[in-house]
Scaffold this active site. Structure first.
Site, mmCIF file in Angstrom:
data_model
loop_
_atom_site.group_PDB
_atom_site.id
_atom_site.type_symbol
_atom_site.label_atom_id
_atom_site.label_comp_id
_atom_site.label_asym_id
_atom_site.label_seq_id
_atom_site.Cartn_x
_atom_site.Cartn_y
_atom_site.Cartn_z
ATOM 1 N N HIS A 11 1.000 -1.071 -0.062
ATOM 2 C CA HIS A 11 -0.107 -0.228 0.159
ATOM 3 C C HIS A 11 0.933 1.097 -0.001
ATOM 4 C CE1 HIS A 11 -4.064 -1.849 1.473
ATOM 5 N NE2 HIS A 11 -3.800 -1.926 0.380
ATOM 6 N N HIS A 61 0.309 -8.505 1.492
ATOM 7 C CA HIS A 61 -1.042 -9.107 2.317
ATOM 8 C C HIS A 61 -1.697 -10.314 2.076
ATOM 9 C CE1 HIS A 61 -1.207 -4.360 2.269
ATOM 10 N NE2 HIS A 61 -1.025 -4.413 3.420
ATOM 11 N N HIS A 65 -9.963 -5.374 4.653
ATOM 12 C CA HIS A 65 -8.374 -5.131 4.287
ATOM 13 C C HIS A 65 -8.442 -6.510 3.329
ATOM 14 C CE1 HIS A 65 -4.307 -4.822 4.660
ATOM 15 N NE2 HIS A 65 -4.586 -3.789 4.902
ATOM 16 N N GLU A 70 -5.740 -8.329 3.504
ATOM 17 C CA GLU A 70 -5.013 -9.305 4.277
ATOM 18 C C GLU A 70 -5.980 -10.206 5.035
ATOM 19 O OE1 GLU A 70 -2.840 -9.558 8.615
ATOM 20 O OE2 GLU A 70 -2.164 -8.205 7.434
ATOM 21 N N THR A 85 -2.381 -8.433 11.354
ATOM 22 C CA THR A 85 -1.025 -8.244 11.656
ATOM 23 C C THR A 85 -0.773 -6.624 12.080
ATOM 24 O OG1 THR A 85 -0.389 -7.925 9.166
ATOM 25 C CG2 THR A 85 0.043 -10.176 10.371
ATOM 26 N N SER A 144 -3.079 2.385 3.267
ATOM 27 C CA SER A 144 -2.579 1.416 4.318
ATOM 28 C C SER A 144 -3.103 1.643 5.723
ATOM 29 C CB SER A 144 -1.142 2.024 4.677
ATOM 30 O OG SER A 144 -0.334 1.349 5.724
ATOM 31 N N ASN A 167 -2.090 0.229 8.534
ATOM 32 C CA ASN A 167 -1.171 0.465 9.767
ATOM 33 C C ASN A 167 -0.987 1.834 9.770
ATOM 34 O OD1 ASN A 167 1.830 0.768 8.873
ATOM 35 N ND2 ASN A 167 0.988 -0.855 7.509
#
Length: 656
Positions: free
Chosen positions: A41, A74, A124, A126, A167, A223, A225
């Protein structure tokens, strides 16, 4: 603005760096390859990869046999991967090892008949990819969603759950969610799968945001995170700005600022961070009259490695000869296989996997050649000794295996450490054969440690005595007349046996051992036999217990009356010989008399001329006195010729 605080962990994490490097290498090898969607990302990185020959497609069906595709960090849905493989597309899996671990956990939950629950952002990629590795996954974006699901159906609390986290999930959100699940659900396995790098980045952001007047978070707006970093910073800093590059910064944003903080998401390249830092630092450079390059700042963030210290890192690769570890230092760090484990047969891949966090001991640092040699085995040994010393202080009970009989005692292996147990502390009687304990698992308490001499002394007896005392107190606290116990015969005397009912011995008198006549307890039991007993009486003050075995709810006389009548023939056992006849057991607890005149078809001087104790004979029941519960038996009646009258067949008044 006087100071800019840069988070040490800002920028590419291991998984992102690995994905980018794999894509670049694959593009160079194949003269061009594909990525499904954005590899990471970050638009800047995706554009740079495109220039290097990594083309982008959102449609897996557009790829065919002979094409090479790099799977994003991801991860991807399992169905997509299976389809690509079936159509002959070569897949280079750049999925972050931490994400792969969650995929495996979810697949394992499916195989075990459990339901997978993922704490994270349902939209997301992931999370979508991980969820595809099982059927009917549960995805919760936080504790409120968990609570709604639990309250929607009471039976949900009984479903076996395997819980993992995205994560990049915010730790507080994950912990709040799993605590609800652990409290409410009867069968839940919780796995903390938040990336260690993510946790460090978030922890640093918390610390810097608390000190800063202004906080800048750099990263792509897609993103997860980076978004979470921004949310965390906003809880602790009054002014937070999330940007993708230095061109979004404005001097107005820093008005009245003394301390500014800077962090970046895991998908942000070092070049962008450097540019943002340089822009933010212009005022501090002018004030201090010096420049500090981004490279210098990064060098300062590196750990200093010293021989003999502990260090934690991430496994980055497993080669045929070593395990490579990123410890956040300038030096390349590695562990030789011989320094990985004490077990010579252990395989490295069974001990560690790429992406695992590992704590090690620094064996040697070579600054000239730029490497550090590590050892997990030595650190494990140090930890064992530390645990042994702590066990002495805290009087912890440890478990080990008896490996050998030694002079004066035995040796017990406790996590690889030899613990000597003197014979007097072995828990065995004086003079016992201690070799019989070899290979047994035992519990012990360490009583003495001398690490310099590598000497450890322990006591098994201390544990067994303590357990016995606790068991005794439990028995005396709950004992009552009539209570039943499963005991073990401990010792025997001529008048009865002593039975261990859980740390306390009780006495079973010989008369209570059996309804049958017995001369010694050895006729019905031996030392070590299990025995079901009940409490007849007890004296807590004198610590004495009287036990019984015979079931007094069973009436032997009624058993006899239900089975036999006058005129019946029975097989009996001679239990006692008297001058006037012999007593025989008809059923356990009921004896009958064979008068001397009824023993044979001739006159005899004494019963032992014909009979002996414990002999089994057939008799005829000639009389029953129900009121006095007496029985007359006759052997002679079975010997008399047909038609010949029986004489003196009824003798009920003879007493023993």
């Amino acid at each position: 603005m006087k100071e800019v605080l840069l988070a040490r962990s800002a920028g590419f994490c291991y998984g992102v760096r690995r994905a980018v490097e794999l894509a670049e290498e694959t593009a160079a090898e194949t003269d061009g390859c594909w990525m499904l969607g954005d590899l990471i990302h970050n638009a800047h990185v995706v554009e740079d990869l495109a220039r290097k020959g990594v083309r982008k497609t959102a449609d897996p069906l557009s790829l065919g046999a002979g094409d090479t595709v790099v799977i994003r960090s991801h991860g991807e849905r399992k169905s997509v991967l299976d389809d690509l493989e079936a159509r002959g597309v070569r897949c280079v899996n750049a999925t972050c090892p931490n994400v792969v671990r969650i995929q495996r956990l979810v697949a394992q939950a499916e195989a075990e008949g459990r339901r997978a629950a993922i704490i994270g952002d349902p939209g997301h990629p992931e999370v979508a990819g991980v969820a595809s590795w099982c059927r009917e996954p549960l995805v919760f974006d936080g504790p409120e969603a968990v609570r709604r699901w639990l309250d929607s159906a009471p039976e949900n609390r009984e479903i076996p759950l395997t819980v993992a986290a995205q994560t990049t999930c915010i730790r507080e959100l994950f912990e709040t969610s799993w605590k609800i699940i652990k409290k409410e659900c009867t069968n839940a396995k919780i796995f903390d799968t938040i990336c260690n790098a993510t946790h460090k980045r978030q922890s640093e952001a918390v610390e810097i945001a608390a000190r800063a007047d202004v906080m800048v978070v750099v990263g792509d707006r897609k993103s997860a995170n980076t978004k979470h970093l921004t949310e965390i910073c906003k809880e602790r800093c009054p002014r937070v700005l999330q940007i993708e590059g230095a061109d979004e910064l404005s001097p107005v944003f820093f008005d009245g600022c003394s301390v500014a903080g800077l962090t970046a998401g895991a998908s942000t390249p070092a070049g962008i961070i450097k540019e943002v830092y340089a822009t933010m630092s212009e005022e501090i450079k002018a004030a201090e009259g010096k420049e500090e390059s981004f490279e210098e700042l990064l060098n300062q963030s590196f750990k200093t490695l010293n021989t003999g210290e502990k260090v934690t890192g991430i496994v980055t690769a497993i080669t045929p000869t070593e395990v490579q570890v990123d410890v956040g230092a300038k030096q390349a760090a590695y562990i030789k296989f011989s320094e990985l484990s004490d077990d010579p047969n252990a395989k490295p891949e069974d001990i560690v996997k790429v992406g695992d966090e590992i704590e090690t001991y620094i064996v040697r640092v070579n600054d000239v050649e730029g490497y550090a040699e590590l050892s997990k085995k030595r650190l494990d040994a140090v930890k064992v000794w530390e645990n042994i010393e702590t066990a002495v202080e805290e009087k912890t009970v440890l478990e080990g295996t008896v490996t050998e009989e030694n002079k004066g005692g035995i040796v017990v292996s406790v996590k690889g450490v030899r613990v000597f147990v003197p014979a007097s502390q072995s828990g065995q009687p004086r003079g016992a054969d201690l070799s019989a304990m070899v290979k047994q698992r035992v519990q012990l308490r360490v009583t003495e440690v001398n690490r310099a001499r590598r000497r450890v002394v322990g006591s098994i007896r201390a544990v067994t005595d303590e357990a016995r005392r606790a068991a005794q107190e439990e028995v005396w606290a709950n004992i009552e007349v009539g209570k039943r116990y499963s005991g073990t015969v401990k010792s025997m005397t001529s008048y009865g046996v002593f039975v261990d009912i859980g740390g306390v011995d009780g006495m079973v008198h010989i008369s209570e051992l059996s309804w049958s006549r017995i001369k010694t307890p050895a006729e019905v039991c031996k030392v070590g036999d299990p025995m079901e007993v009940y409490v007849i009486s007890f004296d807590a003050e004198k610590r004495k217990i009287s036990l019984g075995v015979k079931d007094h709810n069973v009436n032997p006389w009624q058993v006899f009356m239900d089975k036999y009548a006058v005129g019946d023939v029975a097989t009996v056992r001679i239990v006692k010989l008297m001058t006037f006849g012999a007593f025989a057991e008809v059923v356990p607890g009921v004896d009958g008399l064979i008068h001397i005149s009824q023993i044979a078809d001739r006159r005899i001087d004494k019963p032992e001329d014909v009979l002996s104790e414990n002999q089994t004979v057939d008799v005829k029941i000639t009389a029953i006195d129900e009121e006095k519960q007496k029985i007359s038996l006759s052997i002679r009646a079975l010997l008399a010729p047909a038609g010949e009258p029986e004489e003196d067949a009824e003798v009920l008044e003879t007493e023993e």
